[in-house]
Design a protein around this motif. Sequence first.
Motif, PDB file in Angstrom:
ATOM      1  N   VAL A  77       0.835  -1.205   0.000  1.00 45.02           N
ATOM      2  CA  VAL A  77       0.000   0.000   0.000  1.00 45.02           C
ATOM      3  C   VAL A  77       0.866   1.249   0.000  1.00 45.02           C
ATOM      4  CG1 VAL A  77      -1.650   1.350   1.347  1.00 45.02           C
ATOM      5  CG2 VAL A  77      -1.998  -1.103   1.063  1.00 45.02           C
ATOM      6  N   ALA A  78       1.898   1.273   0.846  1.00 50.13           N
ATOM      7  CA  ALA A  78       2.781   2.436   0.916  1.00 50.13           C
ATOM      8  C   ALA A  78       3.473   2.684  -0.419  1.00 50.13           C
ATOM      9  CB  ALA A  78       3.816   2.234   2.022  1.00 50.13           C
ATOM     10  N   GLU A  79       3.951   1.622  -1.059  1.00 49.92           N
ATOM     11  CA  GLU A  79       4.635   1.781  -2.344  1.00 49.92           C
ATOM     12  C   GLU A  79       3.656   2.188  -3.448  1.00 49.92           C
ATOM     13  OE1 GLU A  79       6.737  -1.801  -3.136  1.00 49.92           O
ATOM     14  OE2 GLU A  79       8.199  -1.516  -1.524  1.00 49.92           O
ATOM     15  N   ALA A  80       2.445   1.651  -3.398  1.00 55.62           N
ATOM     16  CA  ALA A  80       1.443   2.029  -4.400  1.00 55.62           C
ATOM     17  C   ALA A  80       1.104   3.508  -4.302  1.00 55.62           C
ATOM     18  CB  ALA A  80       0.187   1.174  -4.226  1.00 55.62           C
ATOM     19  N   LEU A  81       0.967   4.014  -3.075  1.00 59.85           N
ATOM     20  CA  LEU A  81       0.663   5.430  -2.881  1.00 59.85           C
ATOM     21  C   LEU A  81       1.844   6.309  -3.276  1.00 59.85           C
ATOM     22  CD1 LEU A  81      -1.223   5.201   0.528  1.00 59.85           C
ATOM     23  CD2 LEU A  81      -2.217   5.835  -1.669  1.00 59.85           C
ATOM     24  N   GLU A  82       3.048   5.815  -3.035  1.00 64.53           N
ATOM     25  CA  GLU A  82       4.235   6.590  -3.389  1.00 64.53           C
ATOM     26  C   GLU A  82       4.426   6.663  -4.901  1.00 64.53           C
ATOM     27  OE1 GLU A  82       9.103   6.507  -2.629  1.00 64.53           O
ATOM     28  OE2 GLU A  82       7.778   5.111  -1.575  1.00 64.53           O
ATOM     29  N   ARG A  83       4.205   5.547  -5.581  1.00 62.70           N
ATOM     30  CA  ARG A  83       4.415   5.489  -7.026  1.00 62.70           C
ATOM     31  C   ARG A  83       3.202   5.978  -7.816  1.00 62.70           C
ATOM     32  NH1 ARG A  83       6.607  -0.767  -7.226  1.00 62.70           N
ATOM     33  NH2 ARG A  83       8.503  -0.476  -5.973  1.00 62.70           N
ATOM     34  N   GLY A  84       2.032   5.871  -7.190  1.00 64.09           N
ATOM     35  CA  GLY A  84       0.814   6.227  -7.908  1.00 64.09           C
ATOM     36  C   GLY A  84       0.409   5.185  -8.923  1.00 64.09           C
ATOM     37  N   SER A  85       0.815   3.931  -8.691  1.00 64.52           N
ATOM     38  CA  SER A  85       0.503   2.861  -9.630  1.00 64.52           C
ATOM     39  C   SER A  85       0.275   1.555  -8.886  1.00 64.52           C
ATOM     40  CB  SER A  85       1.647   2.685 -10.638  1.00 64.52           C
ATOM     41  OG  SER A  85       2.858   2.352  -9.968  1.00 64.52           O
ATOM     42  N   VAL A  86      -0.155   0.544  -9.619  1.00 66.55           N
ATOM     43  CA  VAL A  86      -0.421  -0.763  -9.033  1.00 66.55           C
ATOM     44  C   VAL A  86       0.887  -1.387  -8.554  1.00 66.55           C
ATOM     45  CG1 VAL A  86      -1.334  -3.079  -9.453  1.00 66.55           C
ATOM     46  CG2 VAL A  86      -2.415  -1.091 -10.526  1.00 66.55           C
ATOM     47  N   THR A  87       0.856  -1.956  -7.350  1.00 64.14           N
ATOM     48  CA  THR A  87       2.042  -2.598  -6.776  1.00 64.14           C
ATOM     49  C   THR A  87       1.705  -4.031  -6.394  1.00 64.14           C
ATOM     50  OG1 THR A  87       2.893  -0.509  -5.913  1.00 64.14           O
ATOM     51  CG2 THR A  87       3.755  -2.515  -4.934  1.00 64.14           C
ATOM     52  N   LEU A  88       2.584  -4.951  -6.738  1.00 68.26           N
ATOM     53  CA  LEU A  88       2.375  -6.369  -6.440  1.00 68.26           C
ATOM     54  C   LEU A  88       3.212  -6.779  -5.240  1.00 68.26           C
ATOM     55  CD1 LEU A  88       1.951  -9.318  -8.814  1.00 68.26           C
ATOM     56  CD2 LEU A  88       3.728  -9.494  -7.078  1.00 68.26           C
ATOM     57  N   ALA A  89       2.625  -7.595  -4.373  1.00 62.96           N
ATOM     58  CA  ALA A  89       3.330  -8.111  -3.199  1.00 62.96           C
ATOM     59  C   ALA A  89       3.127  -9.617  -3.119  1.00 62.96           C
ATOM     60  CB  ALA A  89       2.816  -7.446  -1.934  1.00 62.96           C
ATOM     61  N   GLN A  90       4.167 -10.321  -2.685  1.00 65.36           N
ATOM     62  CA  GLN A  90       4.080 -11.771  -2.529  1.00 65.36           C
ATOM     63  C   GLN A  90       4.797 -12.150  -1.231  1.00 65.36           C
ATOM     64  OE1 GLN A  90       5.237 -13.971  -5.967  1.00 65.36           O
ATOM     65  NE2 GLN A  90       4.397 -15.887  -5.196  1.00 65.36           N
ATOM     66  N   ASP A  91       4.112 -12.914  -0.395  1.00 70.13           N
ATOM     67  CA  ASP A  91       4.720 -13.274   0.887  1.00 70.13           C
ATOM     68  C   ASP A  91       5.516 -14.572   0.761  1.00 70.13           C
ATOM     69  OD1 ASP A  91       2.954 -15.419   0.977  1.00 70.13           O
ATOM     70  OD2 ASP A  91       1.603 -14.469   2.410  1.00 70.13           O
ATOM     71  N   GLN A  92       6.087 -14.991   1.892  1.00 69.61           N
ATOM     72  CA  GLN A  92       6.940 -16.173   1.880  1.00 69.61           C
ATOM     73  C   GLN A  92       6.164 -17.480   1.758  1.00 69.61           C
ATOM     74  OE1 GLN A  92      10.342 -15.955   1.766  1.00 69.61           O
ATOM     75  NE2 GLN A  92       9.856 -13.789   1.520  1.00 69.61           N
ATOM     76  N   GLY A  93       4.861 -17.388   1.871  1.00 70.76           N
ATOM     77  CA  GLY A  93       4.039 -18.579   1.672  1.00 70.76           C
ATOM     78  C   GLY A  93       3.627 -18.779   0.235  1.00 70.76           C
ATOM     79  N   GLY A  94       3.984 -17.812  -0.624  1.00 67.89           N
ATOM     80  CA  GLY A  94       3.631 -17.906  -2.037  1.00 67.89           C
ATOM     81  C   GLY A  94       2.329 -17.225  -2.394  1.00 67.89           C
ATOM     82  N   PHE A  95       1.715 -16.531  -1.448  1.00 64.20           N
ATOM     83  CA  PHE A  95       0.438 -15.871  -1.702  1.00 64.20           C
ATOM     84  C   PHE A  95       0.673 -14.427  -2.137  1.00 64.20           C
ATOM     85  CE2 PHE A  95      -0.116 -19.081   1.566  1.00 64.20           C
ATOM     86  CZ  PHE A  95      -1.083 -19.882   0.975  1.00 64.20           C
ATOM     87  N   ALA A  96      -0.048 -14.008  -3.157  1.00 62.10           N
ATOM     88  CA  ALA A  96       0.189 -12.692  -3.756  1.00 62.10           C
ATOM     89  C   ALA A  96      -1.079 -11.841  -3.747  1.00 62.10           C
ATOM     90  CB  ALA A  96       0.688 -12.852  -5.190  1.00 62.10           C
TER      91      ALA A  96
END
Length: 234
Positions: free
Chosen positions: A77-96
């Motif tokens: 969320v922080a990176e999406a607000l900073e960039r003004g674009s869609v940001t993808l995140a993936q955790d260590q369990g493989g969930f995105a």
Amino acid sequence: LPREWLDELLDPEGWRPVLETYAGTVKLAVALTDVNGLRLGECLNPQGIWSLTRGATREGDGECPFCLAPLVRCKAVAEALERGSVTLAQDQGGFAHVAMPLYLGGQPLGAIIAGQVLTHYAEPLRLQRVARQFGISRQLLWHEAIQQVPITQATLLVFGDLLMVLGHAYLGQRYAAILQRKLVESNLTILRSLKEKEVLLSEIHHRVQNNLQIISSLLNMQAKRLDDVNDARA
């Protein structure tokens, strides 16, 4: 923007119909968050693994609503607000999941997150760690995971772009509705103020007229007492 406007713009119940329609169409979980990534309202269309592990609990302070096995704090969320674009995140369990920023007139309001999906087929060791973390059966979690069809990161980003467009369109609609309502309220206030001024002016005119009438009567009474010859100057 005033606090009350922000609360109305990010009212989860107001967003529910449009987000539910999107979530059901693309088969993703969706949630609304504030600028700090804190979930606002319910998680819509929750996926099976998330419901099994976190569905009955509320995330802690600073904890991502959609990550299941993070080693570091999720910054989507922080990176999406900073960039003004869609940001993808993936955790260590493989969930995105993806985060879509919500802006209005350059002011960050919050974000929409969507996902709770696997980008690859489930890996037993990763799921084992997740099961141990949440204290649930590995077999039950594995059974739920193998029923979930993976979604590629590229597809998830496309879905995110679509949701970002949809979200800003709806946000603009809600903002326009607020402005329209405020304009109507302002016009009614102005009309009431003008009406009050008209009543006040009418009362003033009436009182002035009464006072002048009294003065005129007094002058007439005085004039009748004067002698036309002896009091000519008067």
